[in-house]
Design a protein around this motif. Structure first.
Motif, PDB file in Angstrom:
ATOM      1  N   LEU A 185       2.984   4.307  18.903  1.00  0.00           N
ATOM      2  CA  LEU A 185       1.821   3.442  19.092  1.00  0.00           C
ATOM      3  C   LEU A 185       0.600   3.990  18.359  1.00  0.00           C
ATOM      4  O   LEU A 185      -0.118   3.250  17.688  1.00  0.00           O
ATOM      5  CB  LEU A 185       1.521   3.288  20.584  1.00  0.00           C
ATOM      6  N   ILE A 186       0.373   5.270  18.454  1.00  0.00           N
ATOM      7  CA  ILE A 186      -0.762   5.899  17.763  1.00  0.00           C
ATOM      8  C   ILE A 186      -0.626   5.747  16.252  1.00  0.00           C
ATOM      9  O   ILE A 186      -1.582   5.412  15.556  1.00  0.00           O
ATOM     10  CB  ILE A 186      -0.900   7.375  18.181  1.00  0.00           C
ATOM     11  N   CYS A 187       0.569   5.962  15.722  1.00  0.00           N
ATOM     12  CA  CYS A 187       0.804   5.816  14.287  1.00  0.00           C
ATOM     13  C   CYS A 187       0.546   4.384  13.821  1.00  0.00           C
ATOM     14  O   CYS A 187      -0.055   4.159  12.777  1.00  0.00           O
ATOM     15  CB  CYS A 187       2.224   6.231  13.930  1.00  0.00           C
ATOM     16  N   VAL A 188       0.996   3.415  14.593  1.00  0.00           N
ATOM     17  CA  VAL A 188       0.784   2.010  14.240  1.00  0.00           C
ATOM     18  C   VAL A 188      -0.696   1.668  14.251  1.00  0.00           C
ATOM     19  O   VAL A 188      -1.200   0.987  13.359  1.00  0.00           O
ATOM     20  CB  VAL A 188       1.582   1.080  15.190  1.00  0.00           C
ATOM     21  N   LEU A 189      -1.433   2.139  15.244  1.00  0.00           N
ATOM     22  CA  LEU A 189      -2.864   1.849  15.329  1.00  0.00           C
ATOM     23  C   LEU A 189      -3.624   2.435  14.145  1.00  0.00           C
ATOM     24  O   LEU A 189      -4.514   1.803  13.593  1.00  0.00           O
ATOM     25  CB  LEU A 189      -3.446   2.384  16.640  1.00  0.00           C
ATOM     26  N   PHE A 190      -3.291   3.634  13.744  1.00  0.00           N
ATOM     27  CA  PHE A 190      -3.990   4.254  12.625  1.00  0.00           C
ATOM     28  C   PHE A 190      -3.550   3.676  11.282  1.00  0.00           C
ATOM     29  O   PHE A 190      -4.318   3.653  10.334  1.00  0.00           O
ATOM     30  CB  PHE A 190      -3.811   5.765  12.638  1.00  0.00           C
ATOM     31  N   ALA A 191      -2.333   3.209  11.191  1.00  0.00           N
ATOM     32  CA  ALA A 191      -1.813   2.690   9.924  1.00  0.00           C
ATOM     33  C   ALA A 191      -2.434   1.361   9.535  1.00  0.00           C
ATOM     34  O   ALA A 191      -2.438   0.997   8.369  1.00  0.00           O
ATOM     35  CB  ALA A 191      -0.299   2.547  10.010  1.00  0.00           C
ATOM     36  N   THR A 192      -2.994   0.628  10.484  1.00  0.00           N
ATOM     37  CA  THR A 192      -3.536  -0.691  10.164  1.00  0.00           C
ATOM     38  C   THR A 192      -4.729  -0.618   9.233  1.00  0.00           C
ATOM     39  O   THR A 192      -4.976  -1.542   8.472  1.00  0.00           O
ATOM     40  CB  THR A 192      -3.923  -1.449  11.448  1.00  0.00           C
ATOM     41  N   ASN A 193      -5.521   0.448   9.248  1.00  0.00           N
ATOM     42  CA  ASN A 193      -6.693   0.548   8.393  1.00  0.00           C
ATOM     43  C   ASN A 193      -6.580   1.634   7.333  1.00  0.00           C
ATOM     44  O   ASN A 193      -7.547   1.958   6.681  1.00  0.00           O
ATOM     45  CB  ASN A 193      -7.946   0.813   9.242  1.00  0.00           C
ATOM     46  N   VAL A 194      -5.408   2.172   7.136  1.00  0.00           N
ATOM     47  CA  VAL A 194      -5.231   3.265   6.199  1.00  0.00           C
ATOM     48  C   VAL A 194      -5.573   2.832   4.777  1.00  0.00           C
ATOM     49  O   VAL A 194      -6.139   3.587   4.011  1.00  0.00           O
ATOM     50  CB  VAL A 194      -3.793   3.816   6.279  1.00  0.00           C
ATOM     51  N   TYR A 195      -5.247   1.628   4.414  1.00  0.00           N
ATOM     52  CA  TYR A 195      -5.418   1.187   3.044  1.00  0.00           C
ATOM     53  C   TYR A 195      -6.736   0.462   2.788  1.00  0.00           C
ATOM     54  O   TYR A 195      -6.976   0.018   1.687  1.00  0.00           O
ATOM     55  CB  TYR A 195      -4.238   0.311   2.629  1.00  0.00           C
ATOM     56  N   ALA A 196      -7.578   0.324   3.783  1.00  0.00           N
ATOM     57  CA  ALA A 196      -8.876  -0.312   3.575  1.00  0.00           C
ATOM     58  C   ALA A 196      -9.733   0.582   2.692  1.00  0.00           C
ATOM     59  O   ALA A 196      -9.750   1.800   2.838  1.00  0.00           O
ATOM     60  CB  ALA A 196      -9.568  -0.550   4.908  1.00  0.00           C
ATOM     61  N   LYS A 197     -10.441  -0.024   1.742  1.00  0.00           N
ATOM     62  CA  LYS A 197     -11.281   0.779   0.858  1.00  0.00           C
ATOM     63  C   LYS A 197     -12.734   0.336   0.955  1.00  0.00           C
ATOM     64  O   LYS A 197     -13.041  -0.732   1.478  1.00  0.00           O
ATOM     65  CB  LYS A 197     -10.781   0.720  -0.575  1.00  0.00           C
ATOM     66  N   ILE A 198     -13.595   1.172   0.449  1.00  0.00           N
ATOM     67  CA  ILE A 198     -15.028   0.898   0.420  1.00  0.00           C
ATOM     68  C   ILE A 198     -15.404   0.591  -1.023  1.00  0.00           C
ATOM     69  O   ILE A 198     -15.082   1.345  -1.938  1.00  0.00           O
ATOM     70  CB  ILE A 198     -15.822   2.096   0.956  1.00  0.00           C
ATOM     71  N   ALA A 213      -8.202  -7.919   2.047  1.00  0.00           N
ATOM     72  CA  ALA A 213      -8.556  -8.113   3.451  1.00  0.00           C
ATOM     73  C   ALA A 213      -8.630  -6.755   4.145  1.00  0.00           C
ATOM     74  O   ALA A 213      -7.764  -5.908   3.959  1.00  0.00           O
ATOM     75  CB  ALA A 213      -7.531  -9.006   4.135  1.00  0.00           C
ATOM     76  N   GLY A 214      -9.706  -6.562   4.916  1.00  0.00           N
ATOM     77  CA  GLY A 214      -9.909  -5.308   5.627  1.00  0.00           C
ATOM     78  C   GLY A 214     -10.865  -4.351   4.924  1.00  0.00           C
ATOM     79  O   GLY A 214     -11.305  -3.374   5.514  1.00  0.00           O
ATOM     80  N   ASP A 215     -11.191  -4.623   3.658  1.00  0.00           N
ATOM     81  CA  ASP A 215     -12.091  -3.744   2.908  1.00  0.00           C
ATOM     82  C   ASP A 215     -13.538  -3.939   3.344  1.00  0.00           C
ATOM     83  O   ASP A 215     -13.898  -4.942   3.954  1.00  0.00           O
ATOM     84  CB  ASP A 215     -11.989  -4.021   1.402  1.00  0.00           C
ATOM     85  N   THR A 216     -14.373  -2.967   2.985  1.00  0.00           N
ATOM     86  CA  THR A 216     -15.814  -3.018   3.252  1.00  0.00           C
ATOM     87  C   THR A 216     -16.540  -3.025   1.924  1.00  0.00           C
ATOM     88  O   THR A 216     -16.245  -2.215   1.040  1.00  0.00           O
ATOM     89  CB  THR A 216     -16.262  -1.791   4.074  1.00  0.00           C
ATOM     90  N   ILE A 217     -17.495  -3.947   1.783  1.00  0.00           N
ATOM     91  CA  ILE A 217     -18.319  -4.022   0.571  1.00  0.00           C
ATOM     92  C   ILE A 217     -19.752  -3.680   0.953  1.00  0.00           C
ATOM     93  O   ILE A 217     -20.359  -4.366   1.769  1.00  0.00           O
ATOM     94  CB  ILE A 217     -18.255  -5.420  -0.074  1.00  0.00           C
TER      95      ILE A 217
END
Length: 140
Positions: free
Chosen positions: A7-20, A48-52
Motif C-alpha cells: 500500500l505504501i509503495c502504491v501511494l508513493f508511486a502515483t506521483n513519482v513521475y510528476a515533474k516541475i 497529467a499530474g505535473d506542476t507548472i
C-alpha cells in the motif's frame, strides 16, 4: 505487513513521475531544464499530474485551454502592495483560462486571470480549485 508495504509503495508511486516545469516569458526556452518562454509550450510538454510554475512578468502569458489535471502556480496577488515579500512584484497574468473535461482536480494558485465575461464554461464537467488568485471579469 506485506500488504502495508505494498500500500505504501502504491501511494508513493502515483506521483513519482510528476515533474516541475518553469515558465518565464522573459527568458529563452530550455527544455532540458524544463524551462519554457511560452505557457502554451510548457502546457504542451506537461503530463497529467505535473506542476507548472508561472513567474511574474510585465507581459501577459495569454490564454490557455486546460484539458489535463495540472497544478499551475503563479507568484501570488497584491504583490505591488507587499513589496518586501519577494524580489519580483509582477503578477503572472493570463487573459483567459478555458477549462475542459479531463482537467478534473486541477489547481490554479496565485495567478491573475483577466477573464472576458463572454467566455463560456460547463462547470458541471470539471472540479477545479482556484486558490489565492485574482479573477477579473470584463463585461462585453
Amino acid at each position: 505487513m506485506k500488504q502495508l508495504l505494498l500500500l505504501i509503495c502504491v501511494l508513493f508511486a502515483t506521483n513519482v513521475y510528476a515533474k516541475i516545469i518553469r515558465v518565464n516569458n522573459q527568458e529563452p526556452t530550455n527544455p532540458q531544464q524544463s524551462t519554457y518562454a511560452s505557457l502554451q509550450d510548457a502546457y504542451d510538454n506537461a503530463q497529467a499530474g505535473d506542476t507548472i510554475y508561472i513567474e511574474g512578468s510585465t507581459v501577459s502569458y495569454g490564454s490557455l485551454t486546460v484539458s489535463k489535471k495540472l497544478t499551475l502556480i503563479g507568484p501570488g496577488y497584491f504583490l505591488a502592495e507587499n513589496v518586501n515579500t519577494q524580489a519580483n512584484v509582477q503578477p503572472a497574468v493570463l487573459h483567459q483560462v478555458t477549462v475542459q473535461s479531463g482537467a478534473e482536480g486541477s489547481k490554479l494558485i496565485g495567478l491573475s486571470i483577466s477573464q472576458s465575461a463572454s467566455a463560456c464554461y460547463d462547470w458541471k464537467l470539471v472540479i477545479l480549485k482556484l486558490k489565492r488568485a485574482i479573477l477579473e471579469m470584463e463585461q462585453k
